[in-house]
Design a protein around this motif. Structure first.
Motif, PDB file in Angstrom:
ATOM      1  N   UNK B 163       0.819  -1.219   0.000  1.00 42.27           N
ATOM      2  CA  UNK B 163       0.000   0.000   0.000  1.00 42.27           C
ATOM      3  C   UNK B 163       0.852   1.268   0.000  1.00 42.27           C
ATOM      4  N   UNK B 164       2.074   1.167   0.503  1.00 42.35           N
ATOM      5  CA  UNK B 164       2.921   2.361   0.590  1.00 42.35           C
ATOM      6  C   UNK B 164       3.683   2.681  -0.681  1.00 42.35           C
ATOM      7  N   UNK B 165       3.617   1.807  -1.682  1.00 41.04           N
ATOM      8  CA  UNK B 165       4.477   2.000  -2.863  1.00 41.04           C
ATOM      9  C   UNK B 165       4.044   3.174  -3.729  1.00 41.04           C
ATOM     10  N   UNK B 166       2.721   3.369  -3.871  1.00 38.29           N
ATOM     11  CA  UNK B 166       2.245   4.408  -4.793  1.00 38.29           C
ATOM     12  C   UNK B 166       2.655   5.805  -4.349  1.00 38.29           C
ATOM     13  N   UNK B 167       2.895   6.004  -3.054  1.00 39.34           N
ATOM     14  CA  UNK B 167       3.373   7.309  -2.589  1.00 39.34           C
ATOM     15  C   UNK B 167       4.855   7.517  -2.875  1.00 39.34           C
ATOM     16  N   UNK B 168       5.567   6.417  -3.060  1.00 39.12           N
ATOM     17  CA  UNK B 168       7.028   6.493  -3.048  1.00 39.12           C
ATOM     18  C   UNK B 168       7.683   6.308  -4.405  1.00 39.12           C
ATOM     19  N   UNK B 169       6.951   5.771  -5.359  1.00 38.34           N
ATOM     20  CA  UNK B 169       7.538   5.547  -6.690  1.00 38.34           C
ATOM     21  C   UNK B 169       6.766   6.362  -7.726  1.00 38.34           C
ATOM     22  N   UNK B 170       7.472   7.171  -8.488  1.00 39.09           N
ATOM     23  CA  UNK B 170       6.873   7.948  -9.567  1.00 39.09           C
ATOM     24  C   UNK B 170       7.621   7.590 -10.840  1.00 39.09           C
ATOM     25  N   UNK B 171       6.894   7.158 -11.845  1.00 42.90           N
ATOM     26  CA  UNK B 171       7.534   6.738 -13.090  1.00 42.90           C
ATOM     27  C   UNK B 171       7.397   7.835 -14.137  1.00 42.90           C
ATOM     28  N   UNK B 172       8.445   8.014 -14.940  1.00 44.30           N
ATOM     29  CA  UNK B 172       8.398   8.948 -16.073  1.00 44.30           C
ATOM     30  C   UNK B 172       8.806   8.163 -17.311  1.00 44.30           C
ATOM     31  N   UNK B 173       7.863   8.024 -18.246  1.00 44.46           N
ATOM     32  CA  UNK B 173       8.147   7.264 -19.467  1.00 44.46           C
ATOM     33  C   UNK B 173       7.189   7.731 -20.562  1.00 44.46           C
ATOM     34  N   UNK B 174       7.532   7.432 -21.807  1.00 43.90           N
ATOM     35  CA  UNK B 174       6.681   7.914 -22.896  1.00 43.90           C
ATOM     36  C   UNK B 174       5.380   7.109 -22.970  1.00 43.90           C
ATOM     37  N   UNK B 175       4.346   7.697 -23.564  1.00 45.50           N
ATOM     38  CA  UNK B 175       3.066   6.989 -23.692  1.00 45.50           C
ATOM     39  C   UNK B 175       3.225   5.749 -24.580  1.00 45.50           C
ATOM     40  N   UNK B 176       2.272   4.866 -24.491  1.00 44.63           N
ATOM     41  CA  UNK B 176       2.325   3.650 -25.298  1.00 44.63           C
ATOM     42  C   UNK B 176       2.832   2.506 -24.449  1.00 44.63           C
ATOM     43  N   UNK B 177       2.623   1.311 -24.948  1.00 45.84           N
ATOM     44  CA  UNK B 177       2.949   0.121 -24.166  1.00 45.84           C
ATOM     45  C   UNK B 177       4.456  -0.015 -23.948  1.00 45.84           C
ATOM     46  N   UNK B 178       4.822  -0.331 -22.726  1.00 44.80           N
ATOM     47  CA  UNK B 178       6.223  -0.662 -22.412  1.00 44.80           C
ATOM     48  C   UNK B 178       6.209  -1.450 -21.117  1.00 44.80           C
ATOM     49  N   UNK B 179       7.317  -2.117 -20.825  1.00 43.18           N
ATOM     50  CA  UNK B 179       7.348  -2.928 -19.617  1.00 43.18           C
ATOM     51  C   UNK B 179       7.284  -2.043 -18.363  1.00 43.18           C
ATOM     52  N   UNK B 180       7.925  -0.870 -18.424  1.00 38.42           N
ATOM     53  CA  UNK B 180       7.870   0.010 -17.259  1.00 38.42           C
ATOM     54  C   UNK B 180       6.425   0.460 -17.002  1.00 38.42           C
ATOM     55  N   UNK B 181       5.719   0.780 -18.071  1.00 38.42           N
ATOM     56  CA  UNK B 181       4.334   1.225 -17.921  1.00 38.42           C
ATOM     57  C   UNK B 181       3.442   0.074 -17.411  1.00 38.42           C
ATOM     58  N   UNK B 182       3.687  -1.122 -17.909  1.00 37.81           N
ATOM     59  CA  UNK B 182       2.905  -2.264 -17.423  1.00 37.81           C
ATOM     60  C   UNK B 182       3.175  -2.515 -15.936  1.00 37.81           C
ATOM     61  N   UNK B 183       4.434  -2.375 -15.554  1.00 40.93           N
ATOM     62  CA  UNK B 183       4.748  -2.572 -14.130  1.00 40.93           C
ATOM     63  C   UNK B 183       4.111  -1.483 -13.269  1.00 40.93           C
ATOM     64  N   UNK B 184       4.133  -0.247 -13.774  1.00 41.20           N
ATOM     65  CA  UNK B 184       3.480   0.839 -13.045  1.00 41.20           C
ATOM     66  C   UNK B 184       2.005   0.546 -12.817  1.00 41.20           C
ATOM     67  N   UNK B 185       1.338   0.028 -13.856  1.00 43.45           N
ATOM     68  CA  UNK B 185      -0.085  -0.301 -13.729  1.00 43.45           C
ATOM     69  C   UNK B 185      -0.274  -1.434 -12.720  1.00 43.45           C
ATOM     70  N   UNK B 186       0.566  -2.448 -12.813  1.00 39.26           N
ATOM     71  CA  UNK B 186       0.474  -3.607 -11.916  1.00 39.26           C
ATOM     72  C   UNK B 186       0.583  -3.197 -10.443  1.00 39.26           C
ATOM     73  N   UNK B 187       1.480  -2.225 -10.145  1.00 39.91           N
ATOM     74  CA  UNK B 187       1.701  -1.811  -8.762  1.00 39.91           C
ATOM     75  C   UNK B 187       0.975  -0.509  -8.428  1.00 39.91           C
ATOM     76  N   UNK B 188       0.138  -0.040  -9.366  1.00 40.43           N
ATOM     77  CA  UNK B 188      -0.679   1.168  -9.148  1.00 40.43           C
ATOM     78  C   UNK B 188       0.168   2.388  -8.806  1.00 40.43           C
ATOM     79  N   UNK B 189       1.248   2.581  -9.568  1.00 37.31           N
ATOM     80  CA  UNK B 189       2.148   3.702  -9.321  1.00 37.31           C
ATOM     81  C   UNK B 189       1.805   4.857 -10.256  1.00 37.31           C
ATOM     82  N   UNK B 190       1.942   6.085  -9.803  1.00 31.38           N
ATOM     83  CA  UNK B 190       1.701   7.216 -10.702  1.00 31.38           C
ATOM     84  C   UNK B 190       2.721   7.233 -11.846  1.00 31.38           C
TER      85      UNK B 190
END
Lengths: 433, 433
Positions: B163-190
């Motif tokens: 539950x504490x991860x979404x406050x602590x991890x912020x991802x910056x990546x381009x739009x469109x499918x990528x592994x980083x974006x999929x992982x962000x969605x999986x862990x509900x990270x901004x």
């Protein structure tokens, strides 16, 4: 050996036209024989005292009480000095004193510049009652170091009084009259002797490099043991090809002669060797860059510069040779948890360690360079400890001296830098106070 | 202007044979006209969104709440990313976040390498309950960044729970499918969008550089204002000679063409520009180093490298041009107390400030270089503030793009680095888990 010197991919036989041909190499490695004989003579006669340091213990033992006092009594130890007065200590201390390291002992700071903003911040940030200063100037007259010294002396005197200065300031300078030595006498500060026959860029194994090393908690005896092993290999070589530094010098000078390769990139894959690259830059540039000769050293950092410089290295002008310093990193560092790396495109990472990735990157970049005809050698380390550090230091000092002999320049002078110093004094004299 | 671009001492008329002749310069500066017209067209059409960033405020205003939260809630903020994902932020943040700075807010760390030793130490040293991570990868697939990310995610999850991860991890990546974006969605990270049309080495003025800048407490609006002033000067130039970046590009390419000057040394005399030199290295090397073309950038540091590289620069091969970045330092920093500097040989220092010494050193080194026939220009700053930083950043981005056009290479691609990445994955696949 404490490192393996892999030079195969510098040669035309392995990488094609961009590499060194055997006849040129053979000519140069034979030319290294008198350079090695000169080293033997200089060690035996004492003409190059830096060659006797690796075998000495007495001077380090004498330094131990001082190093212990600095470690025990202070929160911060600041080295004031620039160029060879600073780079050696920074290089070896980085073995223990790297970002996030949780070693014991004072914080070490190397003030090698005279940026007024940084010096103001330093004097404001440090508690002068808990700070010691090592003031290092071989000549005893370096303007930058003297101005730093006087600024710190003012601030410290205001905080701890005149009686407290002798505990907090330690001067390192060569014997004989100099302004630094006169000031030390005036303020009753301890003064340690810088060997006048050891130039700044060759001083890392002397007290100049070893005292900060000891304050950082790195074993100076191990550093010297590593250096001695490389020195013995070269001095004991039956033919120059048995000396790794001689081989390196012959390759470097040969690539310059055959292909006009005027740039030499040192690229360690180990964060703790970041300062090593800066130390090497001075050693190589200042020893060889004279009479229009010399090659330009570049300090790179793997894997960082793969994302910054590799495009130029692979696809730009063919004017560089590459020296990678690699570590057997397999299995080290945190493991990439397969449960978190469950995306199919992460199969190549899942279950691997960060060190596995580093190992793969090192190998891949070396291959990519030499397969594109770029002359590339590798210094492969099983471990980066104090002995390996000493070995690398001695390798590059010997390689530099031998390369200078092959280029017919004096490795120990620096005739061109005096002009700038004279001009700086002239400009300073013009500024109204 | 926020800086003065002094180029007089690059020309043969001023320094003799080593300098650029007027006819070659005139040819090249005329060739810069279509490059500038292209910049105007690209700004107007939106084809180069980096040229619209200096005039924008909306995106920075949108970032302010996040930056404030990072500053207020955490002791440490770690940026995971390499190359262009890291260098821009490091460069601008250094205005506030330099050694001994006592600013408010969290400590910033830029983890741009995958040295397992450093990463182990980082994870052991930081309190995961008080640490936030910015994970920056334009493609969303950079192996180094992904492996760091997963290692940090593991450690943080153990400390703060899922539950504490979404406050602590912020991802910056381009739009469109990528592994980083999929992982962000999986862990509900901004996840924040990296503009796909802004390459890493040109991304400093985007959120990639500006978010760390804001966390450090530097005003991003001022950075952009400075950048905009330089951009407007170039876009509004009636002839290319009115654009400082076009002049710089013509000189650089002209010196290469006329004298084979294949190395360009950037030497700031300001500690806080240490990272600037690394940012510039990537920009210049990766944009120009292709098709066998390009010149090699070297990051130097005044006055430090006067004690390390100046011997080579003055007396070695004549294959370099020099760009000094100087600051009006007179009167700044601590004053050398005449009562302590009462030795006659210190008359030239007594009563002067450290900044006076720095000013004299800058001037002396520039003079020594050009009087020895070395082409030398100066970027003279009255002050180094956020606006001046923005101006320097834009100058070098534009100079690089125009130089690429003069060399007939594409400034925006980096075709050669893919091979190394493919090889690294192959080697990693071979390592047994």
């Amino acid at each position: 050996m404490l490192y393996e010197h892999r030079t195969h991919h510098c040669f035309a036989a392995a990488i094609g036209d961009g590499g060194l041909t055997e006849p040129t190499y053979r000519l140069l490695i034979e030319d290294a024989a008198p350079a090695i004989q000169q080293l033997r003579d200089d060690r035996n006669s004492g003409a190059l005292p830096m060659l006797r340091l690796p075998g000495r213990r007495d001077d380090l033992e004498a330094l131990q009480p001082l190093a212990a006092r600095l470690r025990d009594d202070f929160d911060d130890v600041v080295l004031l000095g620039t160029g060879g007065s600073s780079l050696g200590g920074q290089t070896v201390a980085a073995l223990a004193d790297y970002p996030f390291s949780q070693r014991k002992g004072p914080h070490l700071h190397f003030m090698d510049n005279v940026d007024p903003h940084t010096i103001d911040a330093m004097l404001a940030a440090l508690d002068m009652t808990k700070t010691a200063f090592l003031v290092v100037s071989k000549s005893g007259g370096t303007a930058e170091t003297l101005s730093q010294f006087i600024a710190c002396l003012s601030t410290a005197r205001a905080a701890v009084g005149e009686a407290g200065l002798a505990d907090r300031f330690i001067l390192i300078t060569q014997p004989g009259d100099s302004v630094l030595r006169r000031m030390g006498a005036r303020w009753k500060l301890p003064i340690l002797d810088h060997d006048p026959a050891i130039g700044g860029r060759f001083s890392v194994l002397s007290l100049v490099g070893m005292l900060p090393t000891m304050v950082a908690g790195v074993d100076p005896f191990e550093v010297r043991r590593g250096a001695e092993s490389v020195l013995q290999e070269t001095l004991g070589a039956h033919e120059p090809g048995e000396s790794a530094p001689a081989v390196g010098a012959a390759i470097s000078v040969g690539l310059l002669r055959e292909h006009g390769i005027g740039t030499t990139v040192l690229m360690p894959y180990i964060d703790r060797l970041g300062h090593f690259g800066l130390w090497y830059r001075q050693l190589w540039a200042e020893s060889l860059g004279k009479d229009g000769k010399g090659t330009t050293p570049i300090r790179a950092m793997g894997t960082v510069d793969q994302h910054s410089q590799l495009q130029l290295y692979l696809d730009g002008p063919r004017d560089k040779m590459y020296s990678l310093v690699t570590l057997a990193a397999d299995g080290r560092g945190p493991r990439v948890d397969p449960a978190l790396a469950d995306d199919p495109s992460l199969d190549y990472l899942a279950g691997r360690t960060i060190g596995d990735l580093m190992a793969a990157e090192q190998k891949a970049t070396g291959e990519t360079l030499y397969r594109n005809g770029r002359p590339t050698r590798e210094f492969a380390l099983a471990d980066l400890d104090a002995a390996a550090m000493g070995a690398l230091l001695m390798h590059f000092m010997l390689e530099t001296i031998i390369a200078a002999r092959l280029l017919s320049v004096d490795p120990f002078d620096q005739p061109a830098v005096e002009e700038g110093k004279v001009r700086a004094r002239e400009h300073l004299a013009k500024i109204a106070t």
